[in-house]
Design a protein around this motif. Structure first.
Motif, PDB file in Angstrom:
ATOM      1  N   LYS A   1       3.742  10.822   3.824  1.00  0.00           N
ATOM      2  CA  LYS A   1       3.474   9.672   2.948  1.00  0.00           C
ATOM      3  C   LYS A   1       2.140   9.838   2.225  1.00  0.00           C
ATOM      4  O   LYS A   1       2.047   9.663   1.012  1.00  0.00           O
ATOM      5  N   SER A   2       1.137  10.217   3.007  1.00  0.00           N
ATOM      6  CA  SER A   2      -0.184  10.332   2.427  1.00  0.00           C
ATOM      7  C   SER A   2      -0.235  11.441   1.364  1.00  0.00           C
ATOM      8  O   SER A   2      -0.880  11.299   0.317  1.00  0.00           O
ATOM      9  N   ARG A   3       0.497  12.527   1.612  1.00  0.00           N
ATOM     10  CA  ARG A   3       0.561  13.611   0.626  1.00  0.00           C
ATOM     11  C   ARG A   3       1.267  13.117  -0.653  1.00  0.00           C
ATOM     12  O   ARG A   3       0.817  13.360  -1.776  1.00  0.00           O
ATOM     13  N   ALA A   4       2.370  12.382  -0.467  1.00  0.00           N
ATOM     14  CA  ALA A   4       3.105  11.857  -1.625  1.00  0.00           C
ATOM     15  C   ALA A   4       2.245  10.841  -2.380  1.00  0.00           C
ATOM     16  O   ALA A   4       2.212  10.845  -3.619  1.00  0.00           O
ATOM     17  N   ASP A   5       1.512   9.988  -1.660  1.00  0.00           N
ATOM     18  CA  ASP A   5       0.627   9.005  -2.308  1.00  0.00           C
ATOM     19  C   ASP A   5      -0.402   9.717  -3.187  1.00  0.00           C
ATOM     20  O   ASP A   5      -0.690   9.282  -4.304  1.00  0.00           O
ATOM     21  N   GLY A   6      -0.950  10.824  -2.649  1.00  0.00           N
ATOM     22  CA  GLY A   6      -1.947  11.591  -3.404  1.00  0.00           C
ATOM     23  C   GLY A   6      -1.343  12.170  -4.674  1.00  0.00           C
ATOM     24  O   GLY A   6      -1.967  12.142  -5.742  1.00  0.00           O
TER      25      GLY A   6
ATOM     26  N   VAL B   1      -0.322   9.420 -11.927  1.00  0.00           N
ATOM     27  CA  VAL B   1      -0.634   8.184 -12.653  1.00  0.00           C
ATOM     28  C   VAL B   1      -1.949   8.338 -13.420  1.00  0.00           C
ATOM     29  O   VAL B   1      -2.020   8.029 -14.614  1.00  0.00           O
ATOM     30  N   LEU B   2      -2.984   8.852 -12.754  1.00  0.00           N
ATOM     31  CA  LEU B   2      -4.293   8.978 -13.432  1.00  0.00           C
ATOM     32  C   LEU B   2      -4.194   9.930 -14.622  1.00  0.00           C
ATOM     33  O   LEU B   2      -4.731   9.647 -15.699  1.00  0.00           O
ATOM     34  N   ASP B   3      -3.469  11.031 -14.457  1.00  0.00           N
ATOM     35  CA  ASP B   3      -3.278  11.968 -15.584  1.00  0.00           C
ATOM     36  C   ASP B   3      -2.574  11.257 -16.745  1.00  0.00           C
ATOM     37  O   ASP B   3      -2.940  11.425 -17.906  1.00  0.00           O
ATOM     38  N   TYR B   4      -1.571  10.474 -16.396  1.00  0.00           N
ATOM     39  CA  TYR B   4      -0.811   9.753 -17.424  1.00  0.00           C
ATOM     40  C   TYR B   4      -1.725   8.784 -18.189  1.00  0.00           C
ATOM     41  O   TYR B   4      -1.673   8.683 -19.413  1.00  0.00           O
TER      42      TYR B   4
ATOM     43  N   PHE C   1       1.203  -2.818  -0.028  1.00  0.00           N
ATOM     44  CA  PHE C   1       1.456  -3.620   1.155  1.00  0.00           C
ATOM     45  C   PHE C   1       2.446  -2.838   2.009  1.00  0.00           C
ATOM     46  O   PHE C   1       3.379  -2.232   1.467  1.00  0.00           O
ATOM     47  N   ARG C   2       2.230  -2.838   3.320  1.00  0.00           N
ATOM     48  CA  ARG C   2       3.107  -2.101   4.249  1.00  0.00           C
ATOM     49  C   ARG C   2       3.354  -0.672   3.753  1.00  0.00           C
ATOM     50  O   ARG C   2       2.412   0.035   3.473  1.00  0.00           O
ATOM     51  N   SER C   3       4.641  -0.280   3.596  1.00  0.00           N
ATOM     52  CA  SER C   3       4.915   1.132   3.291  1.00  0.00           C
ATOM     53  C   SER C   3       5.039   1.421   1.793  1.00  0.00           C
ATOM     54  O   SER C   3       5.530   2.485   1.412  1.00  0.00           O
ATOM     55  N   GLU C   4       4.616   0.484   0.942  1.00  0.00           N
ATOM     56  CA  GLU C   4       4.691   0.728  -0.507  1.00  0.00           C
ATOM     57  C   GLU C   4       3.827   1.925  -0.900  1.00  0.00           C
ATOM     58  O   GLU C   4       2.838   2.228  -0.220  1.00  0.00           O
ATOM     59  N   VAL C   5       4.159   2.529  -2.035  1.00  0.00           N
ATOM     60  CA  VAL C   5       3.301   3.593  -2.574  1.00  0.00           C
ATOM     61  C   VAL C   5       1.884   3.027  -2.658  1.00  0.00           C
ATOM     62  O   VAL C   5       1.669   1.951  -3.218  1.00  0.00           O
ATOM     63  N   ASP C   6       0.938   3.767  -2.075  1.00  0.00           N
ATOM     64  CA  ASP C   6      -0.443   3.299  -1.987  1.00  0.00           C
ATOM     65  C   ASP C   6      -1.069   3.191  -3.382  1.00  0.00           C
ATOM     66  O   ASP C   6      -0.953   4.124  -4.178  1.00  0.00           O
ATOM     67  N   THR C   7      -1.719   2.081  -3.656  1.00  0.00           N
ATOM     68  CA  THR C   7      -2.381   1.945  -4.964  1.00  0.00           C
ATOM     69  C   THR C   7      -3.907   1.911  -4.848  1.00  0.00           C
ATOM     70  O   THR C   7      -4.588   1.824  -5.875  1.00  0.00           O
TER      71      THR C   7
ATOM     72  N   ASP D   1      17.358  -8.825 -14.865  1.00  0.00           N
ATOM     73  CA  ASP D   1      16.527  -7.696 -14.425  1.00  0.00           C
ATOM     74  C   ASP D   1      15.843  -7.030 -15.608  1.00  0.00           C
ATOM     75  O   ASP D   1      16.494  -6.698 -16.602  1.00  0.00           O
ATOM     76  N   VAL D   2      14.534  -6.829 -15.497  1.00  0.00           N
ATOM     77  CA  VAL D   2      13.783  -6.156 -16.561  1.00  0.00           C
ATOM     78  C   VAL D   2      13.608  -4.693 -16.165  1.00  0.00           C
ATOM     79  O   VAL D   2      13.015  -4.402 -15.119  1.00  0.00           O
ATOM     80  N   PRO D   3      14.125  -3.748 -16.979  1.00  0.00           N
ATOM     81  CA  PRO D   3      13.986  -2.333 -16.624  1.00  0.00           C
ATOM     82  C   PRO D   3      12.567  -1.821 -16.881  1.00  0.00           C
ATOM     83  O   PRO D   3      11.841  -2.368 -17.704  1.00  0.00           O
ATOM     84  N   MET D   4      12.199  -0.757 -16.166  1.00  0.00           N
ATOM     85  CA  MET D   4      10.889  -0.123 -16.323  1.00  0.00           C
ATOM     86  C   MET D   4      10.936   0.860 -17.488  1.00  0.00           C
ATOM     87  O   MET D   4      11.981   1.456 -17.760  1.00  0.00           O
ATOM     88  N   ASN D   5       9.798   1.054 -18.157  1.00  0.00           N
ATOM     89  CA  ASN D   5       9.708   2.083 -19.193  1.00  0.00           C
ATOM     90  C   ASN D   5       9.607   3.463 -18.550  1.00  0.00           C
ATOM     91  O   ASN D   5      10.084   4.452 -19.107  1.00  0.00           O
ATOM     92  N   LEU D   6       8.953   3.509 -17.385  1.00  0.00           N
ATOM     93  CA  LEU D   6       8.739   4.783 -16.679  1.00  0.00           C
ATOM     94  C   LEU D   6       9.000   4.578 -15.199  1.00  0.00           C
ATOM     95  O   LEU D   6       8.790   3.476 -14.686  1.00  0.00           O
ATOM     96  N   VAL D   7       9.400   5.644 -14.533  1.00  0.00           N
ATOM     97  CA  VAL D   7       9.431   5.632 -13.069  1.00  0.00           C
ATOM     98  C   VAL D   7       8.686   6.882 -12.612  1.00  0.00           C
ATOM     99  O   VAL D   7       8.983   7.992 -13.082  1.00  0.00           O
ATOM    100  N   ILE D   8       7.682   6.676 -11.773  1.00  0.00           N
ATOM    101  CA  ILE D   8       6.835   7.799 -11.335  1.00  0.00           C
ATOM    102  C   ILE D   8       6.999   8.017  -9.831  1.00  0.00           C
ATOM    103  O   ILE D   8       6.831   7.091  -9.042  1.00  0.00           O
ATOM    104  N   THR D   9       7.353   9.248  -9.464  1.00  0.00           N
ATOM    105  CA  THR D   9       7.454   9.609  -8.043  1.00  0.00           C
ATOM    106  C   THR D   9       6.512  10.794  -7.798  1.00  0.00           C
ATOM    107  O   THR D   9       5.896  11.311  -8.733  1.00  0.00           O
ATOM    108  N   GLU D  10       6.438  11.249  -6.540  1.00  0.00           N
ATOM    109  CA  GLU D  10       5.599  12.405  -6.220  1.00  0.00           C
ATOM    110  C   GLU D  10       6.153  13.679  -6.864  1.00  0.00           C
ATOM    111  O   GLU D  10       5.432  14.650  -7.035  1.00  0.00           O
ATOM    112  N   GLU D  11       7.438  13.638  -7.248  1.00  0.00           N
ATOM    113  CA  GLU D  11       8.079  14.838  -7.787  1.00  0.00           C
ATOM    114  C   GLU D  11       8.240  14.834  -9.299  1.00  0.00           C
ATOM    115  O   GLU D  11       8.264  15.889  -9.932  1.00  0.00           O
ATOM    116  N   SER D  12       8.402  13.631  -9.884  1.00  0.00           N
ATOM    117  CA  SER D  12       8.758  13.555 -11.310  1.00  0.00           C
ATOM    118  C   SER D  12       8.248  12.299 -11.982  1.00  0.00           C
ATOM    119  O   SER D  12       7.821  11.361 -11.311  1.00  0.00           O
ATOM    120  N   ILE D  13       8.386  12.323 -13.308  1.00  0.00           N
ATOM    121  CA  ILE D  13       8.127  11.121 -14.082  1.00  0.00           C
ATOM    122  C   ILE D  13       9.325  10.968 -15.018  1.00  0.00           C
ATOM    123  O   ILE D  13       9.688  11.899 -15.706  1.00  0.00           O
TER     124      ILE D  13
END
Ligand code: ADP
Ligand code: MG
Length: 186
Positions: free
Chosen positions: A22-27, A33-36, A51-57, A169-181
């Motif tokens: 998790k911590s590696r994926a959060d990093g 995100v910062l590059d973007y 909060f809890r297991s959400e992607v760390d912000t 439901d309002v869709p997102m413009n982007l979805v960012i994961t540890e693997e892709s955008i």
């Protein structure tokens, strides 16, 4: 599978994630995100406080403040979210449902150009459809603020092949994961 079942199944996986992984994926997500933000000259970020297991912000928020990017985070007031600018994560205290929220004499976000909103969620698809937590907080906020560019943050295993959105439901413009955008600026 219903939306409720899919949400439950994915959240179970997210809660059971190995902390090192998790911590590696959060990093990796933080870096993406910062590059973007830098590449797209974003000057204001509206971010949930994880909060809890959400992607760390936390790292993202600290990174933004270090780069001189303004940060506004939400506080629930009478079942509606309002966003307030913060200067540090130290000014947050436990609020709605145990989620850290800004306190004190704060300036409310009032809309600005070059803003990106980071949105939490349970499940996303590659086209930006989102399943939240079932309370519609972000759908309601975004229905009132249609000009905000949104990025859903999630781990790769939270991506489903296809989510059938409901009318509100309002869709997102982007979805960012540890693997892709996925997606791009409107
Ligand atoms: P989530 O997106 O958090 O998973 P849902 O999409 O299931 O949650 O929405 C939860 C509830 O919020 C729904 O019952 C819906 O009626 C309500 N809702 C969503 N958007 C709006 C809106 N723009 N105005 C009023 N109610 C809304
Ligand atoms: Mg929704």
């Amino acid at each position: 599978m219903t939306k409720t079942e899919l949400r439950k199944q994915i959240l179970k996986l997210r809660d059971a994630q190995d902390p090192v992984r998790k911590s590696r994926a959060d990093g990796a997500i933080c870096k993406r995100v910062l590059d973007y933000l830098i590449d797209n000259h974003i000057s204001t970020v509206m971010s949930y406080v994880s909060f809890r297991s959400e992607v760390d912000t936390c790292g993202i928020i600290e990174g933004c403040l270090g780069l001189g990017i303004r940060v506004a985070v939400p506080r629930v007031e009478d079942t509606y979210m309002h966003f307030y600018y913060i200067c540090s994560t130290d000014s947050l205290i436990k609020g709605y449902m145990g989620i850290y929220e800004p306190v004190g004499d704060l300036v409310r976000w009032h809309g600005s150009e070059h803003t990106l909103m980071l949105v939490p969620g349970s499940v996303f698809d590659r086209r930006g459809n989102r399943i939240g937590f079932g309370r519609g907080y972000y759908d309601r906020f975004l229905a009132d603020h249609t000009d905000i560019t949104t990025a859903g943050l999630c781990y790769g295993f939270q991506i489903a092949d296809e989510i059938q959105p409901e009318e509100w439901d309002v869709p997102m413009n982007l979805v960012i994961t540890e693997e892709s955008i996925y997606g791009g600026l409107r």
